[in-house]
Enzyme design. Structure first.
Site, PDB file in Angstrom:
ATOM      1  N   LEU A  48       1.670  -7.842   1.800  1.00 48.88           N
ATOM      2  CA  LEU A  48       2.380  -7.847   3.076  1.00 48.88           C
ATOM      3  C   LEU A  48       3.873  -8.028   2.862  1.00 48.88           C
ATOM      4  O   LEU A  48       4.695  -7.348   3.485  1.00 48.88           O
ATOM      5  CB  LEU A  48       1.840  -8.955   3.978  1.00 48.88           C
ATOM      6  CG  LEU A  48       2.450  -9.038   5.378  1.00 48.88           C
ATOM      7  CD1 LEU A  48       2.252  -7.726   6.126  1.00 48.88           C
ATOM      8  CD2 LEU A  48       1.837 -10.206   6.158  1.00 48.88           C
ATOM      9  N   TYR A 195      -7.676 -22.976   6.910  1.00 51.77           N
ATOM     10  CA  TYR A 195      -6.809 -21.823   7.175  1.00 51.77           C
ATOM     11  C   TYR A 195      -6.592 -21.636   8.672  1.00 51.77           C
ATOM     12  O   TYR A 195      -5.453 -21.482   9.141  1.00 51.77           O
ATOM     13  CB  TYR A 195      -7.432 -20.567   6.567  1.00 51.77           C
ATOM     14  CG  TYR A 195      -6.625 -19.309   6.796  1.00 51.77           C
ATOM     15  CD1 TYR A 195      -5.502 -19.032   6.020  1.00 51.77           C
ATOM     16  CD2 TYR A 195      -6.982 -18.399   7.788  1.00 51.77           C
ATOM     17  CE1 TYR A 195      -4.759 -17.874   6.229  1.00 51.77           C
ATOM     18  CE2 TYR A 195      -6.243 -17.243   8.000  1.00 51.77           C
ATOM     19  CZ  TYR A 195      -5.134 -16.990   7.216  1.00 51.77           C
ATOM     20  OH  TYR A 195      -4.398 -15.839   7.433  1.00 51.77           O
ATOM     21  N   LYS A 199      -2.964 -21.976  10.690  1.00 50.83           N
ATOM     22  CA  LYS A 199      -2.336 -20.857  11.390  1.00 50.83           C
ATOM     23  C   LYS A 199      -2.132 -21.160  12.871  1.00 50.83           C
ATOM     24  O   LYS A 199      -1.154 -20.705  13.485  1.00 50.83           O
ATOM     25  CB  LYS A 199      -3.161 -19.583  11.196  1.00 50.83           C
ATOM     26  CG  LYS A 199      -3.127 -19.045   9.768  1.00 50.83           C
ATOM     27  CD  LYS A 199      -1.699 -18.740   9.307  1.00 50.83           C
ATOM     28  CE  LYS A 199      -1.648 -18.083   7.944  1.00 50.83           C
ATOM     29  NZ  LYS A 199      -0.271 -17.751   7.520  1.00 50.83           N
ATOM     30  N   ILE A 232      -6.869  -7.768   7.075  1.00 56.29           N
ATOM     31  CA  ILE A 232      -6.141  -6.763   6.309  1.00 56.29           C
ATOM     32  C   ILE A 232      -6.926  -6.438   5.037  1.00 56.29           C
ATOM     33  O   ILE A 232      -7.370  -7.338   4.327  1.00 56.29           O
ATOM     34  CB  ILE A 232      -4.738  -7.272   5.912  1.00 56.29           C
ATOM     35  CG1 ILE A 232      -3.995  -7.825   7.122  1.00 56.29           C
ATOM     36  CG2 ILE A 232      -3.935  -6.140   5.274  1.00 56.29           C
ATOM     37  CD1 ILE A 232      -2.663  -8.477   6.777  1.00 56.29           C
TER      38      ILE A 232
END
Length: 294
Positions: A48, A195, A199, A232
């Site tokens: 990314l 995680y 986030k 992704i």
């Protein structure tokens, strides 16, 4: 036509004084250019980070890449032709190893950056992050801290250092903190409590920083927004996708019935960095294929 160099186009007095002949008359294509500004990208050696860096260079900005490795991997950095892209567009590309969780290390790197760059820091894209999967009943506190420390504390430390640099320059800036759709939902089929929690915290961090660094007398405006990608397809997700049935589940859980690729986040990031998003701050841009819209 383009706006004058190093002018805060977000300043109400400037906009009122120049409209409609000035900033209001700038063609839309000019609003998405990043000329005369330097943009920091953390996690720059990742898939990314490389895509974002390419997009910034192509849009006229200089890039300072930061990552924990001593030098970017040839598998990602060289094959992406980043150096060639910078040369083609007449831009500068820098790379510095940096552990974004280390406050002293971040400060030292920013001293080097300030001495090297040609244009002032006007943007940040915080891509650095990690995930560790495991059942919560067996998840070690050290692993939990590791995820939160990188995804949240590391993002804050770089944003803090970048904001200080912006305040010295007296110019406006735009920061993009990479969060995740996992800040809204739990990842079905895999256990990633640390995680997801980290986030969600990035979302709140961005809103809080946007409130602090909004337009105030004597303080340069820094817009702060988050980007929330969906799943992704990268090397990093390959191991998870190898689990029986998980890819079918992940693709079936969004409205486009596929996973994204890293290049699909180039345009959203350039939009948020540029003057095209001049009235956007404290917001989240969710690019998840409709996963959260069911």
């Amino acid at each position: 036509m383009s706006s004058p160099k190093n002018v805060n186009v977000h300043d109400p007095q400037y906009r009122e004084a120049k409209a409609p002949q000035g900033i209001a008359a700038v063609p839309v294509t000019e609003l998405f250019k990043l000329n005369d500004r330097t943009v920091l990208v953390t996690g720059a050696s990742g898939f990314l980070g490389v895509q974002v860096s390419t997009a910034i260079l192509e849009s006229g900005g200089d890039v300072v890449g930061l990552d924990i490795v001593e030098s970017p991997s040839t598998e990602v950095w060289d094959k992406s032709h980043l150096l060639e892209t910078a040369k083609k567009h007449g831009r500068k590309l820098f790379y510095y190893p940096c552990n974004v969780r280390d406050e002293a290390g971040v400060a030292a790197v920013f001293e080097k950056i300030s001495a090297a760059i040609e244009h002032p820091i006007r943007g940040l894209v915080a891509c650095a992050g990690r995930s560790i999967a495991g059942p919560a009943t067996e998840f070690s506190p050290d692993d939990f801290r590791s995820v939160v420390d990188l995804n949240l504390t590391g993002t804050f430390l770089v944003a803090q250092a970048a904001a200080r640099a912006v305040q010295k320059s007296g110019l406006s800036a735009s920061f993009v903190l990479v969060a995740s759709m996992s800040g809204y939902i739990s990842n079905k089929g895999t256990n990633t409590a640390a995680y997801c929690a980290s986030k969600a915290a990035v979302h709140q961090l961005a809103r809080s920083l946007a409130a602090e660094w909004g337009s105030r007398p004597g303080i340069p405006l820094i817009r702060v927004n988050t980007l929330s990608p969906g799943y992704i397809r990268t090397v990093a997700t390959a191991a998870a996708l190898a689990r029986p049935g998980l890819e079918a589940q992940w693709t079936g859980d969004n409205m486009l019935f596929r996973l994204s690729t890293a290049d699909e986040f180039r345009a959203p990031v350039v939009y948020m960095l540029s003057d095209g998003s001049s009235f956007m701050t404290g917001a989240d841009l969710r690019v998840d294929g409709g996963h959260c819209a069911w």
